[in-house]
Design a protein around this motif. Structure first.
Motif, PDB file in Angstrom:
ATOM      1  N   ARG A 124       0.848  -1.191   0.000  1.00 24.49           N
ATOM      2  CA  ARG A 124       0.000   0.000   0.000  1.00 24.49           C
ATOM      3  C   ARG A 124       0.884   1.242   0.000  1.00 24.49           C
ATOM      4  O   ARG A 124       2.047   1.208   0.355  1.00 24.49           O
ATOM      5  CB  ARG A 124      -0.921   0.012   1.214  1.00 24.49           C
ATOM      6  N   ASP A 125       0.281   2.348  -0.421  1.00 22.43           N
ATOM      7  CA  ASP A 125       0.984   3.623  -0.394  1.00 22.43           C
ATOM      8  C   ASP A 125       0.120   4.645   0.335  1.00 22.43           C
ATOM      9  O   ASP A 125      -0.940   4.327   0.868  1.00 22.43           O
ATOM     10  CB  ASP A 125       1.334   4.088  -1.814  1.00 22.43           C
ATOM     11  N   GLU A 126       0.570   5.885   0.350  1.00 17.68           N
ATOM     12  CA  GLU A 126      -0.158   6.911   1.093  1.00 17.68           C
ATOM     13  C   GLU A 126      -1.546   7.154   0.514  1.00 17.68           C
ATOM     14  O   GLU A 126      -2.506   7.391   1.256  1.00 17.68           O
ATOM     15  CB  GLU A 126       0.655   8.216   1.097  1.00 17.68           C
ATOM     16  N   ASN A 127      -1.678   7.094  -0.813  1.00 21.10           N
ATOM     17  CA  ASN A 127      -2.991   7.296  -1.425  1.00 21.10           C
ATOM     18  C   ASN A 127      -3.970   6.211  -0.995  1.00 21.10           C
ATOM     19  O   ASN A 127      -5.141   6.487  -0.713  1.00 21.10           O
ATOM     20  CB  ASN A 127      -2.876   7.318  -2.950  1.00 21.10           C
ATOM     21  N   MET A 128      -3.492   4.976  -0.951  1.00 21.37           N
ATOM     22  CA  MET A 128      -4.365   3.887  -0.538  1.00 21.37           C
ATOM     23  C   MET A 128      -4.768   4.042   0.929  1.00 21.37           C
ATOM     24  O   MET A 128      -5.937   3.872   1.286  1.00 21.37           O
ATOM     25  CB  MET A 128      -3.704   2.530  -0.738  1.00 21.37           C
ATOM     26  N   LEU A 129      -3.809   4.374   1.797  1.00 18.43           N
ATOM     27  CA  LEU A 129      -4.126   4.551   3.207  1.00 18.43           C
ATOM     28  C   LEU A 129      -5.140   5.674   3.402  1.00 18.43           C
ATOM     29  O   LEU A 129      -6.048   5.576   4.232  1.00 18.43           O
ATOM     30  CB  LEU A 129      -2.850   4.853   3.995  1.00 18.43           C
ATOM     31  N   ARG A 130      -5.008   6.737   2.609  1.00 23.27           N
ATOM     32  CA  ARG A 130      -5.952   7.850   2.695  1.00 23.27           C
ATOM     33  C   ARG A 130      -7.346   7.386   2.292  1.00 23.27           C
ATOM     34  O   ARG A 130      -8.349   7.710   2.937  1.00 23.27           O
ATOM     35  CB  ARG A 130      -5.483   8.994   1.800  1.00 23.27           C
ATOM     36  N   LEU A 131      -7.413   6.583   1.216  1.00 28.03           N
ATOM     37  CA  LEU A 131      -8.701   6.068   0.757  1.00 28.03           C
ATOM     38  C   LEU A 131      -9.321   5.138   1.810  1.00 28.03           C
ATOM     39  O   LEU A 131     -10.524   5.238   2.114  1.00 28.03           O
ATOM     40  CB  LEU A 131      -8.526   5.299  -0.560  1.00 28.03           C
ATOM     41  N   ILE A 132      -8.510   4.240   2.363  1.00 31.68           N
ATOM     42  CA  ILE A 132      -9.008   3.314   3.382  1.00 31.68           C
ATOM     43  C   ILE A 132      -9.590   4.081   4.564  1.00 31.68           C
ATOM     44  O   ILE A 132     -10.668   3.762   5.078  1.00 31.68           O
ATOM     45  CB  ILE A 132      -7.882   2.374   3.837  1.00 31.68           C
ATOM     46  N   THR A 133      -8.894   5.140   4.982  1.00 32.38           N
ATOM     47  CA  THR A 133      -9.349   5.939   6.118  1.00 32.38           C
ATOM     48  C   THR A 133     -10.618   6.707   5.783  1.00 32.38           C
ATOM     49  O   THR A 133     -11.579   6.739   6.566  1.00 32.38           O
ATOM     50  CB  THR A 133      -8.245   6.908   6.552  1.00 32.38           C
ATOM     51  N   GLN A 134     -10.659   7.338   4.616  1.00 36.97           N
ATOM     52  CA  GLN A 134     -11.780   8.183   4.250  1.00 36.97           C
ATOM     53  C   GLN A 134     -13.071   7.392   4.041  1.00 36.97           C
ATOM     54  O   GLN A 134     -14.157   7.825   4.416  1.00 36.97           O
ATOM     55  CB  GLN A 134     -11.452   8.973   2.973  1.00 36.97           C
ATOM     56  N   VAL A 135     -12.953   6.219   3.422  1.00 36.38           N
ATOM     57  CA  VAL A 135     -14.142   5.464   3.027  1.00 36.38           C
ATOM     58  C   VAL A 135     -14.462   4.341   4.023  1.00 36.38           C
ATOM     59  O   VAL A 135     -15.522   3.737   3.970  1.00 36.38           O
ATOM     60  CB  VAL A 135     -13.963   4.896   1.601  1.00 36.38           C
ATOM     61  N   GLY A 136     -13.552   4.068   4.947  1.00 31.48           N
ATOM     62  CA  GLY A 136     -13.804   3.033   5.947  1.00 31.48           C
ATOM     63  C   GLY A 136     -13.629   1.628   5.405  1.00 31.48           C
ATOM     64  O   GLY A 136     -14.484   0.763   5.585  1.00 31.48           O
ATOM     65  N   LEU A 137     -12.491   1.377   4.750  1.00 27.61           N
ATOM     66  CA  LEU A 137     -12.268   0.097   4.085  1.00 27.61           C
ATOM     67  C   LEU A 137     -11.358  -0.834   4.892  1.00 27.61           C
ATOM     68  O   LEU A 137     -10.790  -1.767   4.336  1.00 27.61           O
ATOM     69  CB  LEU A 137     -11.645   0.334   2.701  1.00 27.61           C
ATOM     70  N   GLU A 138     -11.238  -0.590   6.187  1.00 33.92           N
ATOM     71  CA  GLU A 138     -10.314  -1.386   6.993  1.00 33.92           C
ATOM     72  C   GLU A 138     -10.654  -2.877   6.977  1.00 33.92           C
ATOM     73  O   GLU A 138      -9.785  -3.727   7.181  1.00 33.92           O
ATOM     74  CB  GLU A 138     -10.313  -0.891   8.447  1.00 33.92           C
ATOM     75  N   ASN A 139     -11.902  -3.211   6.729  1.00 30.77           N
ATOM     76  CA  ASN A 139     -12.334  -4.607   6.761  1.00 30.77           C
ATOM     77  C   ASN A 139     -12.740  -5.102   5.376  1.00 30.77           C
ATOM     78  O   ASN A 139     -13.425  -6.111   5.268  1.00 30.77           O
ATOM     79  CB  ASN A 139     -13.511  -4.767   7.732  1.00 30.77           C
ATOM     80  N   ASP A 140     -12.340  -4.402   4.339  1.00 27.85           N
ATOM     81  CA  ASP A 140     -12.818  -4.719   2.994  1.00 27.85           C
ATOM     82  C   ASP A 140     -11.691  -4.860   1.973  1.00 27.85           C
ATOM     83  O   ASP A 140     -11.859  -4.527   0.802  1.00 27.85           O
ATOM     84  CB  ASP A 140     -13.787  -3.636   2.511  1.00 27.85           C
ATOM     85  N   SER A 141     -10.544  -5.368   2.419  1.00 29.99           N
ATOM     86  CA  SER A 141      -9.442  -5.552   1.475  1.00 29.99           C
ATOM     87  C   SER A 141      -9.810  -6.606   0.435  1.00 29.99           C
ATOM     88  O   SER A 141     -10.716  -7.429   0.651  1.00 29.99           O
ATOM     89  CB  SER A 141      -8.187  -6.011   2.222  1.00 29.99           C
ATOM     90  N   PRO A 142      -9.128  -6.631  -0.710  1.00 31.84           N
ATOM     91  CA  PRO A 142      -9.396  -7.677  -1.708  1.00 31.84           C
ATOM     92  C   PRO A 142      -9.248  -9.086  -1.145  1.00 31.84           C
ATOM     93  O   PRO A 142     -10.046  -9.969  -1.461  1.00 31.84           O
ATOM     94  CB  PRO A 142      -8.355  -7.383  -2.794  1.00 31.84           C
ATOM     95  N   SER A 143      -8.261  -9.328  -0.284  1.00 34.43           N
ATOM     96  CA  SER A 143      -8.094 -10.661   0.300  1.00 34.43           C
ATOM     97  C   SER A 143      -9.259 -11.008   1.209  1.00 34.43           C
ATOM     98  O   SER A 143      -9.748 -12.148   1.223  1.00 34.43           O
ATOM     99  CB  SER A 143      -6.777 -10.738   1.079  1.00 34.43           C
ATOM    100  N   ARG A 144      -9.721 -10.031   1.964  1.00 32.72           N
ATOM    101  CA  ARG A 144     -10.844 -10.300   2.862  1.00 32.72           C
ATOM    102  C   ARG A 144     -12.124 -10.573   2.075  1.00 32.72           C
ATOM    103  O   ARG A 144     -12.945 -11.406   2.451  1.00 32.72           O
ATOM    104  CB  ARG A 144     -11.021  -9.125   3.832  1.00 32.72           C
ATOM    105  N   GLN A 145     -12.310  -9.874   0.972  1.00 37.17           N
ATOM    106  CA  GLN A 145     -13.481 -10.130   0.141  1.00 37.17           C
ATOM    107  C   GLN A 145     -13.380 -11.504  -0.521  1.00 37.17           C
ATOM    108  O   GLN A 145     -14.385 -12.186  -0.710  1.00 37.17           O
ATOM    109  CB  GLN A 145     -13.642  -9.030  -0.908  1.00 37.17           C
ATOM    110  N   LEU A 146     -12.160 -11.908  -0.879  1.00 41.77           N
ATOM    111  CA  LEU A 146     -11.964 -13.252  -1.419  1.00 41.77           C
ATOM    112  C   LEU A 146     -12.351 -14.295  -0.369  1.00 41.77           C
ATOM    113  O   LEU A 146     -12.988 -15.309  -0.688  1.00 41.77           O
ATOM    114  CB  LEU A 146     -10.504 -13.436  -1.843  1.00 41.77           C
ATOM    115  N   ALA A 147     -11.978 -14.066   0.885  1.00 44.36           N
ATOM    116  CA  ALA A 147     -12.339 -14.985   1.965  1.00 44.36           C
ATOM    117  C   ALA A 147     -13.857 -15.050   2.122  1.00 44.36           C
ATOM    118  O   ALA A 147     -14.433 -16.137   2.303  1.00 44.36           O
ATOM    119  CB  ALA A 147     -11.686 -14.544   3.269  1.00 44.36           C
ATOM    120  N   ARG A 148     -14.518 -13.916   2.064  1.00 45.65           N
ATOM    121  CA  ARG A 148     -15.982 -13.901   2.172  1.00 45.65           C
ATOM    122  C   ARG A 148     -16.622 -14.670   1.012  1.00 45.65           C
ATOM    123  O   ARG A 148     -17.622 -15.366   1.195  1.00 45.65           O
ATOM    124  CB  ARG A 148     -16.483 -12.466   2.212  1.00 45.65           C
TER     125      ARG A 148
END
Length: 380
Positions: free
Chosen positions: A239-263
């Motif tokens: 991840r980079d700073e842009n991704m961390l900013r997006l995760i924080t702004q949109v609340g994606l802490e529990n919605d990574s691609p790997s986690r969605q694959l697990a679901r």
């Protein structure tokens, strides 16, 4: 990873997770009926017969050590290919492992790979994997008895069985059946292949890594043959700073691609396996442990680890012995073959749907507009 690429993975994995399978696919039902606990048992017993599959063990002998084991695995995959009309491309993926804490000197190692090319997307792949090396109590003991029936003979047997059955079917996306070397020496085979695929431009859409999937009697005394754990990372390693900013702004802490694959794994597998549950563990792996999915996470690929519900440490990384009435060692007698077959069936059902799903949307973005009740996504 750039913001746009992260959104592509996020939207793709969310789309997969939201698919509703209103009924069981008849082809998937046919596939899982072909998966055999007896076949898995035979393969695990054969793997144990090599005495040790330590990555630094004998490579010359025809019946003992890592060399004999990988040649047998390759020959089995080649047999499956012949039985399916030559549809599998089987090869050794050789590399030199550098000297390190568990590798005294640079050593040639080899992953074993069987590739089933997709009908449409040949350079976009799903991987199902395990590691075929084993170890005893000492990570550097390359000559002692290291049966590795469960860790990870069970995962290796599952991948072999999946290759045997699935090679007779066609898929839109490419599937790679991968048996890694060097896991016990520090994830060496998976780290090599993940970087190699990344550098080659091949898109890895998902990795299902099966590691320790055959034991049902936990060290805590619990016997459970009805559940399996799927581990997935939250915050992506890559991840980079842009991704961390997006995760924080949109609340994606529990919605990574790997986690969605697990679901998605849980959503699909539980539709085909009665009285069998997928337990989602929201961590990359067990505490202080690691697996071959992690190097793919490091390269930015969605990847999860599949493991039995209750582990038994008396049967992992142990010299075979009996002390105070307790039998230690990773022996075939401790493997529940029907349980291992059920986990293999879960993998098969998920792989079938993943590898025949629509192509991921390209260049998705969140539409920025006035305050609305809906979130609008756009893509090419």
């Amino acid at each position: 990873m750039r913001l746009r690429n992260f959104l592509i993975l996020l939207l793709f994995s969310s789309t997969l997770f939201s698919q509703q399978l209103v009924k069981r696919n008849s082809t998937v039902v046919e596939i899982i009926q072909k998966i055999s606990a007896d076949s898995i048992k035979r393969n695990i017993e054969k793997l144990v017969s090599f005495y040790t599959r330590h990555s630094l063990s004998d490579t010359i002998s025809q019946n003992r050590g890592i060399g004999a084991a990988r040649r047998w695995i390759k020959s089995e995959l080649e047999r499956y290919s012949r039985e399916s009309g030559g549809r599998l491309k089987v090869e050794f993926d050789e590399f030199i492992a550098p000297a390190g804490p568990r590798v005294p000197k640079p050593t040639k190692m080899a992953n074993v790979i069987a590739t089933l090319p997709g009908k449409i997307y040949k350079d976009k792949v799903y991987i199902v994997s395990a590691h075929y090396d084993s170890r005893a109590g000492d990570a550097l003991d390359s000559t002692g008895f290291a049966p590795g029936a469960n860790d990870d003979g069970s995962g290796t047997a599952a991948v072999l069985e999946l290759a045997r059955v699935l090679s007779k079917y066609e898929f839109d996306f490419t599937i790679m059946f991968v048996l890694f070397a060097g896991e016990e020496q520090g994830l060496l085979g998976s780290r090599h292949l993940a970087k190699k695929l990344k550098d080659s431009g091949i898109v890895v859409l998902g990795v299902l890594n099966n590691d320790i999937i055959g034991n049902t009697e936990g060290g805590n005394g619990i016997v459970d043959n009805t559940r399996v754990r799927v581990f997935s990372e939250g915050l992506p390693i890559s991840r980079d700073e842009n991704m961390l900013r997006l995760i924080t702004q949109v609340g994606l802490e529990n919605d990574s691609p790997s986690r969605q694959l697990a679901r998605y794994f849980k959503e699909v597998a539980e539709r085909y396996l009665d009285n069998f549950q997928i337990e989602l563990i929201f961590r990359r792996d067990r505490f202080l442990r690691g697996g071959d999915h992690t190097p793919f996470n490091e390269q930015g690929f969605p990847a999860v680890r599949i493991s039995e519900m209750n582990e038994n440490y008396a049967r992992q990384h142990q010299n075979v012995r009996t002390e105070k009435g307790v039998k230690y060692g990773d022996l075939p007698e401790f493997v529940d073959y029907e349980y291992c077959a059920n986990i293999t069936r879960a993998n098969a059902s998920v792989l079938y749907h993943l590898a025949n799903a629509p192509h991921p949307p390209q260049n998705p973005v969140i539409k920025i507009s006035e305050l609305e009740y809906d979130t609008t996504l756009k893509w090419d």
